[in-house]
Design an enzyme around this catalytic site. Structure first.
Site, PDB file in Angstrom:
ATOM      1  CE  LYS A   1      26.862  -2.114  -6.233  1.00  0.00           C
ATOM      2  NZ  LYS A   1      27.182  -1.110  -7.274  1.00  0.00           N
TER       3      LYS A   1
ATOM      4  NE  ARG B   1       7.215   0.929   4.822  1.00  0.00           N
ATOM      5  CZ  ARG B   1       5.993   0.391   4.783  1.00  0.00           C
ATOM      6  NH1 ARG B   1       5.839  -0.863   4.413  1.00  0.00           N
ATOM      7  NH2 ARG B   1       4.938   1.107   5.122  1.00  0.00           N
TER       8      ARG B   1
ATOM      9  NE  ARG C   1      -1.691  -2.049   2.875  1.00  0.00           N
ATOM     10  CZ  ARG C   1      -1.818  -3.320   2.533  1.00  0.00           C
ATOM     11  NH1 ARG C   1      -2.857  -3.722   1.896  1.00  0.00           N
ATOM     12  NH2 ARG C   1      -0.892  -4.208   2.838  1.00  0.00           N
ATOM     13  CB  THR C   2       3.400   2.596   2.293  1.00  0.00           C
ATOM     14  OG1 THR C   2       2.630   2.181   3.418  1.00  0.00           O
ATOM     15  CG2 THR C   2       4.000   3.958   2.576  1.00  0.00           C
TER      16      THR C   2
ATOM     17  CG  HIS D   1       3.604   4.086   8.655  1.00  0.00           C
ATOM     18  ND1 HIS D   1       3.599   4.931   7.569  1.00  0.00           N
ATOM     19  CD2 HIS D   1       3.287   2.858   8.164  1.00  0.00           C
ATOM     20  CE1 HIS D   1       3.294   4.242   6.482  1.00  0.00           C
ATOM     21  NE2 HIS D   1       3.098   2.978   6.817  1.00  0.00           N
TER      22      HIS D   1
HETATM   23  C1  NCD Z   1       1.769  -0.978   8.213  1.00  0.00           C
HETATM   24  C2  NCD Z   1       3.271  -0.770   8.339  1.00  0.00           C
HETATM   25  O1  NCD Z   1       4.014  -0.957   7.365  1.00  0.00           O
HETATM   26  O2  NCD Z   1       3.660  -0.364   9.423  1.00  0.00           O
HETATM   27  N1  NCD Z   1       1.364  -1.164   6.886  1.00  0.00           N
HETATM   28  C3  NCD Z   1       1.076  -0.071   6.117  1.00  0.00           C
HETATM   29  O3  NCD Z   1       1.929   0.716   5.788  1.00  0.00           O
HETATM   30  N2  NCD Z   1      -0.212   0.133   5.786  1.00  0.00           N
HETATM   31  C4  NCD Z   1       1.228  -1.988   9.144  1.00  0.00           C
HETATM   32  C5  NCD Z   1       1.788  -3.378   9.124  1.00  0.00           C
HETATM   33  O4  NCD Z   1       2.695  -3.690   8.357  1.00  0.00           O
HETATM   34  O5  NCD Z   1       1.294  -4.177   9.915  1.00  0.00           O
END
Ligand code: NCD
Length: 303
Positions: free
Chosen positions: A80, A101, A51-52, A129
């Site tokens: 590397k 991320r 999703r993100t 997040h």
């Molecule tokens: C979450 C995350 O990555 O922290 N997912 C997301 O970005 N919607 C929650 C999860 O991974 O459980």
């Protein structure tokens, strides 16, 4: 130039502004279709994501911009031994904005201190997040119409669940918000966050019993037990199915409860709940794209 590393870097007025922009994008998408023409978003994902990453990419495409990036650490020069700081300097030469991320807490902050373009924290380890919180807030505002006077239950992995940490921080700034923290004792909310709540005089209770908490909740935020943060596989296996929301468990819930989950879901919510009008987790997915569009516009200072 601004980045977004922690949700509290946005004032509540700025949050309102982003929420209003997202509402306007939903009403008038064509107005926004060319706003980011010629701009590039770099998605630097050192950890898995559906999703993100895809919502950031869809957001930039829907603004008329372009996207480049990688979706796993092993396809980048991190494999590397390149540092996050150097990666941020390099990507600043290719893109206008970064969404990052990383499994290490603080990595996007380090990137933002070294990049010459805005950096958005798309999840850093078990820490924060903020853009999931933007998705959560738009969903809450569209479904409940308010952020004040809410009893919000967080259920599952409150220790490692970074979406929980950011949403608690965001909601802590509104009036008469109460938190019910539902988890096994091994996965309670980190003490540093409880200390902040206590210092601000915000009400919270801790329990292991979802059923007992259910009747008072306006919002139930379910979470996945974060397998990738465990040191001990056996402990994960023991804890992963502590809470499984089934239709019967909603018998004593409010009729206007909203059920949220950042997704991915494993077993925490039975698919039978998906048909319940109180289930809002797929709304969160769509709202996340609109809020990321609004955020990109803000950080790129597009009028
Ligand atoms: C979450 C995350 O990555 O922290 N997912 C997301 O970005 N919607 C929650 C999860 O991974 O459980």
């Amino acid at each position: 130039m601004r980045s977004l590393i922690d949700i509290l870097e946005l004032s509540t007025e700025e949050l309102d502004e982003l929420l209003n922009t997202a509402d306007d994008i939903i009403e008038n998408p064509q107005k926004y279709a060319h706003k980011c023409e010629g701009k590039k978003l770099a998605t630097l994902f050192f950890e898995p994501s559906t999703r993100t990453r895809l919502s950031f990419e869809a957001a930039m495409y829907e603004l008329g911009g372009h996207v480049l990036g990688f979706s796993e650490a092993k396809s980048s020069s991190a494999s590397k031994g390149e540092s996050v700081a150097d990666t941020a300097k390099v990507v600043s030469c290719y893109a206008d904005i970064i969404a990052m991320r990383h499994p290490k807490e603080g990595a996007p902050l380090v990137a933002s201190l070294n990049a010459s373009i805005p950096v958005i924290n798309a999840g850093d380890g078990g820490h924060n997040h903020p853009t999931q919180t933007l998705a959560d807030l738009l969903t809450i505002r569209r479904k409940k119409g308010r952020f004040n006077n809410l009893t919000v239950g967080f259920c599952g992995d409150l220790k490692f669940g970074r979406t929980v940490h950011s949403l608690i921080a965001a909601l802590s700034r509104y009036k008469n918000v109460n938190f019910v923290l539902i988890s096994p004792k091994e996965l309670v909310l980190p003490q540093y966050i409880k200390d902040i709540l206590t210092a601000k005089g915000i009400g919270f209770t801790e329990t292991a019993d979802l059923q007992e908490a259910m009747p008072e909740l306006d919002i139930l935020y379910m979470t996945r037990v974060q397998q990738e943060r465990f040191f001990n596989e056996e402990e994960y296996l023991r804890l992963r199915d502590t809470y499984i929301l089934t239709p019967e468990k909603l018998d004593n819930a409010k009729s206007d409860l909203i059920i949220l989950h950042p997704l991915p879901r494993v077993n925490e919510i039975s698919v039978a709940i998906d048909k319940d009008p109180r289930a809002c987790y797929f709304d969160q997915v769509l709202n996340g794209k609109y809020m990321r569009m609004a955020l990109i516009l803000k950080l790129l200072e597009v009028k």
